[in-house]
Design an enzyme around this catalytic site. Structure first.
Site, PDB file in Angstrom:
ATOM      1  N   ASP A  49       0.869  -1.177   0.000  1.00  0.00           N
ATOM      2  CA  ASP A  49       0.000   0.000   0.000  1.00  0.00           C
ATOM      3  C   ASP A  49       0.906   1.227   0.000  1.00  0.00           C
ATOM      4  O   ASP A  49       1.933   1.228   0.684  1.00  0.00           O
ATOM      5  CB  ASP A  49      -0.818   0.060   1.299  1.00  0.00           C
ATOM      6  CG  ASP A  49      -2.098  -0.766   1.249  1.00  0.00           C
ATOM      7  OD1 ASP A  49      -2.240  -1.607   0.344  1.00  0.00           O
ATOM      8  OD2 ASP A  49      -2.954  -0.563   2.134  1.00  0.00           O
TER       9      ASP A  49
ATOM     10  N   HIS B 286       4.115  -7.727   0.104  1.00  0.00           N
ATOM     11  CA  HIS B 286       3.636  -8.983  -0.473  1.00  0.00           C
ATOM     12  C   HIS B 286       4.337  -9.286  -1.795  1.00  0.00           C
ATOM     13  O   HIS B 286       4.958  -8.419  -2.402  1.00  0.00           O
ATOM     14  CB  HIS B 286       2.119  -8.906  -0.678  1.00  0.00           C
ATOM     15  CG  HIS B 286       1.340  -8.834   0.599  1.00  0.00           C
ATOM     16  ND1 HIS B 286       0.473  -9.806   1.008  1.00  0.00           N
ATOM     17  CD2 HIS B 286       1.321  -7.886   1.581  1.00  0.00           C
ATOM     18  CE1 HIS B 286      -0.058  -9.480   2.182  1.00  0.00           C
ATOM     19  NE2 HIS B 286       0.441  -8.306   2.544  1.00  0.00           N
TER      20      HIS B 286
ATOM     21  N   SER C 111       8.269   3.192   4.945  1.00  0.00           N
ATOM     22  CA  SER C 111       9.441   3.365   4.109  1.00  0.00           C
ATOM     23  C   SER C 111       9.128   3.158   2.655  1.00  0.00           C
ATOM     24  O   SER C 111       8.109   3.592   2.172  1.00  0.00           O
ATOM     25  CB  SER C 111      10.579   2.452   4.530  1.00  0.00           C
ATOM     26  OG  SER C 111      11.723   2.895   3.825  1.00  0.00           O
TER      27      SER C 111
END
Length: 248
Positions: free
Chosen positions: A59, A112, A216
């Protein structure tokens, strides 16, 4: 408790959508860090099953993407950085395309898998922890080659793909599902782990690879002109499992 106070403060300050979290009860998080690395509810980020589509690993904001020309990646307008410095020459693959996703404190912090693949190697590169945001990427030269980072290499249907976790200010660590905590560490020099002999670390698109303990950047490298990005605009918001690129 102080922990609940800090969690509530973070939710308010960063406008975190706690309703998407696996648990929206702040009492269920034993530590502030556990809250920051929270899982999402099942089904909140549906995955595109089509195997010719690469999905977003995180995200955040798709801050930069494009072609790697003369072994150089774009960091921001009029600023670029060296591929060789980024990965400390840890691969001979002809990487031709890249994408950079910036995770802010409000974002979900797990990373992911963008494509089915088998982990072959991991390289930890010690470095600084400059804050990574629009201001610093616009003003600090080669920030991603200066900050602490973890380069993970996967053997995939399109060749070698790299998923790079870049540390930043307040990132109290980078952890992976196969190794546990990798950073912060006491390594003064780059350290490499090979997973070819006797290991079978296969991950499907959408599987969790690891997490940042604050916020980050993830940089992805793709080989041999094998992909076409599905985004036209830089700084677009993006979510985990959202379609990112198409395999040619």
């Amino acid at each position: 408790t102080i922990k609940n106070y800090l969690i509530n403060l973070a939710i308010k300050t960063f406008e975190i959508n706690i309703s998407e979290a696996e648990s929206d009860d702040i009492n269920s998080y034993p530590t502030f860090n556990a809250f920051f690395t929270r899982k999402l509810k099942d089904g909140v980020r549906p995955l595109e099953a089509n195997s010719s589509i690469l999905s977003s690993p995180a995200d955040g904001v798709l801050s930069e993407f494009g072609k790697i020309e003369d072994k150089t990646l774009i960091q921001a307008k009029k600023r670029d950085y060296s591929l060789e410095k980024l990965i400390v020459k840890s691969s001979d693959t002809n990487f031709t395309d890249f994408a950079t996703i910036y995770l802010s404190p409000k974002d979900y912090h797990r990373v992911h898998m963008p494509i089915d693949g088998k982990l072959t190697k991991m390289v930890y590169i010690p470095g600084k922890l400059f804050s990574v945001n629009k201001t610093t990427t616009n003003n600090i030269d080669e920030i991603f080659t200066k900050n602490e980072r973890l380069v993970c290499y996967f053997d995939t249907a399109i060749g070698e793909v790299a998923v790079i976790f870049v540390g930043a200010l307040l990132v109290a660590g980078i952890e992976t599902v196969w190794h546990g905590k990798v950073a912060p560490s006491y390594y003064k020099e780059p350290k490499e782990w090979n997973y070819t002999d006797g290991y079978n670390l296969e991950y499907k698109k959408g599987d969790t690879l690891g997490w940042f303990n604050f916020g980050s950047t993830v940089v992805m490298l793709f080989p041999d002109n094998k992909i076409d990005m599905l985004f036209e605009k830089k700084n677009s918001e993006i979510q985990v499992n959202q379609s990112l690129a198409k395999i040619r």
